[in-house]
Design an enzyme around this catalytic site. Sequence first.
Site, mmCIF file in Angstrom:
data_model
loop_
_atom_site.group_PDB
_atom_site.id
_atom_site.type_symbol
_atom_site.label_atom_id
_atom_site.label_comp_id
_atom_site.label_asym_id
_atom_site.label_seq_id
_atom_site.Cartn_x
_atom_site.Cartn_y
_atom_site.Cartn_z
ATOM 1 N N CYS A 20 0.850 -1.191 0.000
ATOM 2 C CA CYS A 20 0.000 0.000 0.000
ATOM 3 C C CYS A 20 0.885 1.240 0.000
ATOM 4 C CB CYS A 20 -0.945 0.016 1.200
ATOM 5 S SG CYS A 20 -0.102 0.176 2.783
ATOM 6 N N CYS A 23 3.679 1.752 2.595
ATOM 7 C CA CYS A 23 4.985 1.111 2.345
ATOM 8 C C CYS A 23 5.890 2.062 1.568
ATOM 9 C CB CYS A 23 4.803 -0.183 1.551
ATOM 10 S SG CYS A 23 3.853 -1.463 2.395
ATOM 11 N N ASP A 436 7.485 32.068 -29.149
ATOM 12 C CA ASP A 436 8.492 32.517 -30.103
ATOM 13 C C ASP A 436 7.845 32.494 -31.487
ATOM 14 O OD1 ASP A 436 11.067 33.105 -31.216
ATOM 15 O OD2 ASP A 436 11.225 30.994 -31.759
ATOM 16 N N ASP A 634 11.769 27.087 -29.801
ATOM 17 C CA ASP A 634 12.508 25.980 -30.415
ATOM 18 C C ASP A 634 13.980 26.296 -30.644
ATOM 19 O OD1 ASP A 634 12.205 27.840 -32.536
ATOM 20 O OD2 ASP A 634 12.446 26.206 -33.987
ATOM 21 N N ASP A 638 15.949 30.747 -27.227
ATOM 22 C CA ASP A 638 14.776 30.569 -26.369
ATOM 23 C C ASP A 638 15.115 29.822 -25.076
ATOM 24 O OD1 ASP A 638 13.014 31.733 -28.253
ATOM 25 O OD2 ASP A 638 12.965 29.848 -29.365
#
Length: 738
Positions: A20, A23, A436, A634, A638
């Site tokens: 459970c 643990c 961007d 990208d 950036d």
Amino acid sequence: MSNRQPTMERQSLSISGMTCAACAARIEKVVSKMEGVHEINVNFALGKGDVTFNHTTTPVEQITDNIKRLGFDARVETNLFAKSASTSAECNRLRNRFLLSACFTIPLLWTMVNHFHFTSGIWIPVLFLNPWFQFAMATFVQFVIGGPFYTSAYRALRHKSANMDVLVVLGTSAAYLYSHYVVFHPNATAIGQHPPLYFETSAMIITIVLLGKWLEAMAKKRTLHALEQLHALQAEEADVLRGRTVVRVPLAEVLPGDTIVIKPGAKIPADGTVITGWSAIDESLLTGESQPVDKHSGDTVIGGTVNLNGTLHVKAEKIGSHSALSHMIQLVVQAQHTKPSIQRHADDIAELFVPIVMSFAAITFAAWEFVFAPGDFGEALEHAISVLVIACPCAIGLATPTSVLVGSGKAAKKGILFKDGKHLEMLQQIDTILLDKTGTITEGKPKLTDYIAVGSIDEMTLLRYAAAAEVHSEHPLSRAVVAEAEAKCLAVPPASGFQAFPGYGIRASVEGKDVLIGTAQWLRKDGVKVHDMAEAVKFESQGKTVLYVAIQGRLAGLLAARDSIKVTSVQAIDTLRKWGVDVVMVTGDQERTALTIAQEVGIRSVHAGSLPDDKVKVLQKLQQAGRKVAMVGDGVNDAPALAAADIGVAIGTGADIAVEAADVNLVRGHLTGLTDAIRISQKTMANIKQNLSFALIYNVLAIPLAVIGWLEPWMAGTAMALSSISVVSNALRLQHSK
């Protein structure tokens, strides 16, 4: 004094024996206190742990040994998909234990009809009513089939913790030992009364718990399906060109630079660039795109995708663990290992739950024994057992990790990769998105449309010098200049001393002459006299990017390039605005160009001429105003903003540094992936809240019912198992959501 930081290593562990969430919380609590351990996340649903530690002071073996001392089995996970096989084996083991337990429990269950007036007329074999027969059946179930519960409970108590098995063992042992006492001391009951045996209660609880565990294991196996699909994409062999002969070799023997021959219908074994050939590539399982993508000389291909028709010769670049597919798998697994903050709260509740429940059970027993039914030990025991059994925190422990598991798997199928579980949680909180322009809103593949020479230099010489200077740059505008020179079949001279200045331009030496290409402001700062040109204003108002060229400190001309807008950008931005999200463009391009593109896609707020530092400043200003900001980009320029944002989102077709700095990677390279990611984040978090609400409300309502005696122990066991199954089933609904 040395200022070197300790070397941190991240390692995945396979942990078995957890029953459970308590643990998992216990392992985290103990291991996190070890010297050299920076962080540990234990996923109960997956049976995995992710630990960050200083391997020079604390070897991983020391960590696994410590986990083993807590009573669990731990080992370094060498195969990311070994868990699928072990889950199948665990399903089979639990099924066999349940069926065997059921065979011994059914005769005891049959005797329960004797407990109720409305079923008292049902025939019961005389043997089943024999106390010694019941004792024999129950003993086998209690100690042979239920033996692992005792082992786990003992280990937990030995280390001063409590888990679900402690509750099961306490409840079933109480029923079994009381019945055992009655069998061996028949005179303890009133003369003429049937001895009140509860053997069926202990056996049924164990059987029902095993049924619940078996159904949970089958549900977990289904949730691993997304990972298995990704793993199945990996090719095991490749056809490599050795001299003039094509040789089939294991993928491990393929080296960067090798020429791979990919025939129609074959999987592409590695990331690379097409040398010769043309074909349509099916990238749907990797990117979520349903339409095949045409590839020809110069285009990149991704390992794991399928070549549909033509034969391709591909130069291998990224192989095995360095490939995009392998990186994708690692990110999916990492996201499923780490925990959203909401799960940490659930873990805290689960850790306290067991001792609280044990206290409730003791109070319940005392209340019935001394207040509600004085002297009726059997009835008091029944109600205490019901409280112990019904309050197991399994459902609370499963509520979050199963939803994260399914949600991140669903995202992976659509080409969306979350680096961390917390990012899956945070994305739906975003209220402002910075975009961007080049490569994010636009295709990132501009074409040179115009070039005008100034002074004594002619246009072909201008283009020849510009291409020579730009050939070493990876910027999309640089590639457009070089491509135009190649199309004109110009003899491009070699360049030296190349320097790139992100957000400004480039500098190089061509045939001994200093060449600068970039913005008008940058050239002016370098001492070049740049006058306003009507042509530049015209090009910028058309959405074209203008680059100025200076040779030997004098303006030589300008270049204009147009980048087409992605069709999906308009759709995605419109969706974001309908959701009430503020969309802002931040670009290094000129203001007129940026405003034109922004108007075409429906963006009202624009920050043009933004250098990498300027993008970060715009972002931080919004954050200081209390906004939750995501940055989408990208390019190399950036990366700082991606790292500084609340959530950084990289377009998967972009620069490696941008992908590494981001928290979410859109493999498809379209902004519709961003809206999909936000929707998946929203649905996953809603699913988690449903699960947690159900689990908590269930316990809040069920425990009082057990206390007042409205739930028999077998009913409590059934309800406990069903609560866990319902939580996992609800999480699995995410697989079919649109």
